[in-house]
Design a protein around this motif. Sequence first.
Motif, PDB file in Angstrom:
ATOM      1  N   CYS A  80       0.928  -1.196   0.097  1.00 31.52           N
ATOM      2  CA  CYS A  80       0.020   0.141   0.030  1.00 31.52           C
ATOM      3  C   CYS A  80       0.872   1.384  -0.022  1.00 31.52           C
ATOM      4  CB  CYS A  80      -0.789   0.117   1.221  1.00 31.52           C
ATOM      5  SG  CYS A  80      -1.858   1.670   1.538  1.00 31.52           S
ATOM      6  N   PRO A  81       0.506   2.219  -0.928  1.00 31.84           N
ATOM      7  CA  PRO A  81       1.627   3.374  -0.940  1.00 31.84           C
ATOM      8  C   PRO A  81       1.576   4.322   0.276  1.00 31.84           C
ATOM      9  CG  PRO A  81      -0.203   3.569  -2.679  1.00 31.84           C
ATOM     10  CD  PRO A  81      -0.303   2.400  -1.836  1.00 31.84           C
ATOM     11  N   ASN A  92     -10.841 -12.328  -1.089  1.00 27.91           N
ATOM     12  CA  ASN A  92     -11.538 -11.142  -0.702  1.00 27.91           C
ATOM     13  C   ASN A  92     -10.372 -10.127  -0.357  1.00 27.91           C
ATOM     14  OD1 ASN A  92     -14.129 -12.424  -0.736  1.00 27.91           O
ATOM     15  ND2 ASN A  92     -13.612 -13.440   1.397  1.00 27.91           N
ATOM     16  N   LYS A  93      -9.750  -9.281  -1.402  1.00 24.60           N
ATOM     17  CA  LYS A  93      -8.652  -8.522  -1.508  1.00 24.60           C
ATOM     18  C   LYS A  93      -9.076  -7.341  -0.389  1.00 24.60           C
ATOM     19  CE  LYS A  93      -6.777  -9.901  -5.676  1.00 24.60           C
ATOM     20  NZ  LYS A  93      -6.481  -9.423  -6.994  1.00 24.60           N
ATOM     21  N   ALA A  94      -8.353  -6.929   0.500  1.00 26.46           N
ATOM     22  CA  ALA A  94      -8.679  -5.942   1.397  1.00 26.46           C
ATOM     23  C   ALA A  94      -7.915  -4.627   0.893  1.00 26.46           C
ATOM     24  CB  ALA A  94      -8.214  -6.235   2.825  1.00 26.46           C
ATOM     25  N   SER A  95      -8.267  -4.381  -0.291  1.00 27.41           N
ATOM     26  CA  SER A  95      -7.730  -3.137  -1.039  1.00 27.41           C
ATOM     27  C   SER A  95      -8.761  -2.579  -2.144  1.00 27.41           C
ATOM     28  CB  SER A  95      -6.386  -3.332  -1.706  1.00 27.41           C
ATOM     29  OG  SER A  95      -6.447  -4.602  -2.287  1.00 27.41           O
ATOM     30  N   THR A  96      -8.595  -1.526  -2.473  1.00 25.68           N
ATOM     31  CA  THR A  96      -9.509  -0.653  -3.544  1.00 25.68           C
ATOM     32  C   THR A  96      -8.473  -0.269  -4.426  1.00 25.68           C
ATOM     33  OG1 THR A  96     -11.089  -0.474  -1.985  1.00 25.68           O
ATOM     34  CG2 THR A  96     -11.203   0.863  -3.833  1.00 25.68           C
ATOM     35  N   LEU A  97      -8.908  -0.170  -5.794  1.00 27.92           N
ATOM     36  CA  LEU A  97      -8.003   0.349  -6.953  1.00 27.92           C
ATOM     37  C   LEU A  97      -8.663   1.783  -7.104  1.00 27.92           C
ATOM     38  CD1 LEU A  97      -6.002   0.217  -9.360  1.00 27.92           C
ATOM     39  CD2 LEU A  97      -7.733  -0.497 -10.701  1.00 27.92           C
ATOM     40  N   MET A  98      -7.982   2.709  -7.028  1.00 28.50           N
ATOM     41  CA  MET A  98      -8.101   4.197  -7.100  1.00 28.50           C
ATOM     42  C   MET A  98      -8.177   4.481  -8.670  1.00 28.50           C
ATOM     43  SD  MET A  98      -8.842   4.476  -3.922  1.00 28.50           S
ATOM     44  CE  MET A  98      -9.878   6.074  -4.049  1.00 28.50           C
ATOM     45  N   THR A  99      -9.320   4.705  -9.288  1.00 27.84           N
ATOM     46  CA  THR A  99      -9.194   5.053 -10.674  1.00 27.84           C
ATOM     47  C   THR A  99      -8.621   6.366 -11.090  1.00 27.84           C
ATOM     48  OG1 THR A  99     -11.476   6.212 -10.615  1.00 27.84           O
ATOM     49  CG2 THR A  99     -11.182   3.632 -10.971  1.00 27.84           C
ATOM     50  N   CYS A 100      -8.561   7.216 -10.081  1.00 28.40           N
ATOM     51  CA  CYS A 100      -7.944   8.528 -10.416  1.00 28.40           C
ATOM     52  C   CYS A 100      -6.454   8.559 -10.431  1.00 28.40           C
ATOM     53  CB  CYS A 100      -8.354   9.615  -9.342  1.00 28.40           C
ATOM     54  SG  CYS A 100      -7.948   8.915  -7.441  1.00 28.40           S
ATOM     55  N   CYS A 109      -6.059   2.105   5.327  1.00 28.36           N
ATOM     56  CA  CYS A 109      -5.840   3.671   4.963  1.00 28.36           C
ATOM     57  C   CYS A 109      -7.164   4.186   4.335  1.00 28.36           C
ATOM     58  CB  CYS A 109      -4.502   3.635   3.883  1.00 28.36           C
ATOM     59  SG  CYS A 109      -3.011   3.074   4.840  1.00 28.36           S
ATOM     60  N   SER A 110      -8.017   3.534   3.833  1.00 29.32           N
ATOM     61  CA  SER A 110      -9.129   4.061   3.186  1.00 29.32           C
ATOM     62  C   SER A 110     -10.035   4.390   4.161  1.00 29.32           C
ATOM     63  CB  SER A 110      -9.981   3.233   2.181  1.00 29.32           C
ATOM     64  OG  SER A 110      -9.214   2.823   0.973  1.00 29.32           O
ATOM     65  N   TYR A 111     -10.251   3.470   5.248  1.00 33.78           N
ATOM     66  CA  TYR A 111     -11.182   3.979   6.341  1.00 33.78           C
ATOM     67  C   TYR A 111     -10.521   4.930   7.170  1.00 33.78           C
ATOM     68  CZ  TYR A 111     -12.493   2.793  11.288  1.00 33.78           C
ATOM     69  OH  TYR A 111     -13.004   2.978  12.333  1.00 33.78           O
ATOM     70  N   THR A 112      -9.331   5.054   7.451  1.00 36.40           N
ATOM     71  CA  THR A 112      -8.720   6.173   8.282  1.00 36.40           C
ATOM     72  C   THR A 112      -8.929   7.581   7.694  1.00 36.40           C
ATOM     73  OG1 THR A 112      -7.061   4.608   9.097  1.00 36.40           O
ATOM     74  CG2 THR A 112      -6.522   7.069   9.204  1.00 36.40           C
ATOM     75  N   ASN A 113      -8.577   7.262   6.377  1.00 35.84           N
ATOM     76  CA  ASN A 113      -9.111   8.707   5.591  1.00 35.84           C
ATOM     77  C   ASN A 113     -10.501   9.004   5.409  1.00 35.84           C
ATOM     78  OD1 ASN A 113      -8.189  10.946   3.512  1.00 35.84           O
ATOM     79  ND2 ASN A 113      -9.867   9.560   2.307  1.00 35.84           N
ATOM     80  N   ALA A 114     -11.467   8.020   5.364  1.00 32.94           N
ATOM     81  CA  ALA A 114     -12.817   8.157   5.464  1.00 32.94           C
ATOM     82  C   ALA A 114     -13.378   8.830   6.539  1.00 32.94           C
ATOM     83  CB  ALA A 114     -13.682   7.157   5.079  1.00 32.94           C
ATOM     84  N   MET A 115     -12.730   8.394   8.034  1.00 32.20           N
ATOM     85  CA  MET A 115     -13.069   8.591   9.224  1.00 32.20           C
ATOM     86  C   MET A 115     -12.634  10.263   9.430  1.00 32.20           C
ATOM     87  SD  MET A 115     -14.809   6.367  10.811  1.00 32.20           S
ATOM     88  CE  MET A 115     -15.402   6.084   8.855  1.00 32.20           C
ATOM     89  N   ARG A 116     -11.448  10.546   9.117  1.00 30.23           N
ATOM     90  CA  ARG A 116     -11.026  12.011   9.044  1.00 30.23           C
ATOM     91  C   ARG A 116     -11.878  12.812   8.250  1.00 30.23           C
ATOM     92  NH1 ARG A 116      -8.215  15.066   6.042  1.00 30.23           N
ATOM     93  NH2 ARG A 116      -8.032  13.822   4.396  1.00 30.23           N
ATOM     94  N   GLU A 117     -12.609  12.434   7.117  1.00 30.94           N
ATOM     95  CA  GLU A 117     -13.221  13.449   6.356  1.00 30.94           C
ATOM     96  C   GLU A 117     -14.650  13.625   7.063  1.00 30.94           C
ATOM     97  OE1 GLU A 117     -11.640  12.217   1.832  1.00 30.94           O
ATOM     98  OE2 GLU A 117     -13.415  11.245   2.730  1.00 30.94           O
TER      99      GLU A 117
END
Length: 304
Positions: A80-81, A92-100, A109-117
């Motif tokens: 994870c970068p 059940n890959k615990a990761s998400t490809l960001m199209t951007c 990391c996605s969860y931590t960022n979402a909670m901060r937002e």
Amino acid sequence: MRSEAETIDEDTSMCASCGVAEGDDIKLKNCTACHLVKYCGVKCQKEHRPQHKRECKMRAAELHDEILFKQPENSHLGDCPICCLPLSIGKNKASTLMTCCSNMICKGCSYTNAMREIRDSLDQRCPYCRHPMPNSRADNEKNAMRRLEANDPVAMREVGKRLSREGDYKRSVDYWAKASELGDLEAHYLISYSYRVGEGVQKDIKKAIYHAEQAAIGGHPGSRFNLGSNEFQSGKVERAIKHWIIASNHGHDDSLRMLRGSYNKRFVGKEDFAAALRAHQAALDATKSPQREAGEAFYANQNE
């Protein structure tokens, strides 16, 4: 009578065919397949071919296997970068490809960022590149086109997957071919399947094996597992087990399952199987963190 290989160390600065020595005006070139002998030109190489062919093929095969059966440091997914922990290769890959930005972000990391937002009432953005999150399929397609214009192999591969789901196999293979040329290992894996079954291309087992091996060398455990299964079906048990051990060392469950079956049939020794078990567990443990566990639990509840 000494073999050709036994004479190599004596003098590799001479043409293997005519014996001319390398000098300022004569540059010798290695045999590109085996690197055992040198030639002063194409004419000498062709003349020497009948004498050299057998040993050349043997050494070329050895060099190929040295590369093929070397344990890659990471899986094809890498880390994870953001948190720099290895990404999970589980089904059940615990990761998400960001199209951007075409980065794979772990759910921690996605969860931590979402909670901060949510806490700070911020707009949703990519945890890595901070680009606004897509709100529709049209936004995702827009991101894909932007990444395609940037010659992004991940975007090419994903567009190929979408075309394949839509039944446009010919165009999907074209995208995967371009992505694989740019080094995308998943694209190598996908196009290997296409050549194996003749989907979108003419069936070609040699090309299927080539692309599968390129993916495996780069750390793709699924491709490595398939190579092992093919070797096992061909009666090459030792080679199959080598493939499965390498894939299992990355945490690949199916490869460990095949090793367990091979151990029960006494194809694998007790010490080798025990080492594979330890390496498999270590690979799984390396992908875990409290942050990821919290993220996986959060997104699992979201999907219920």
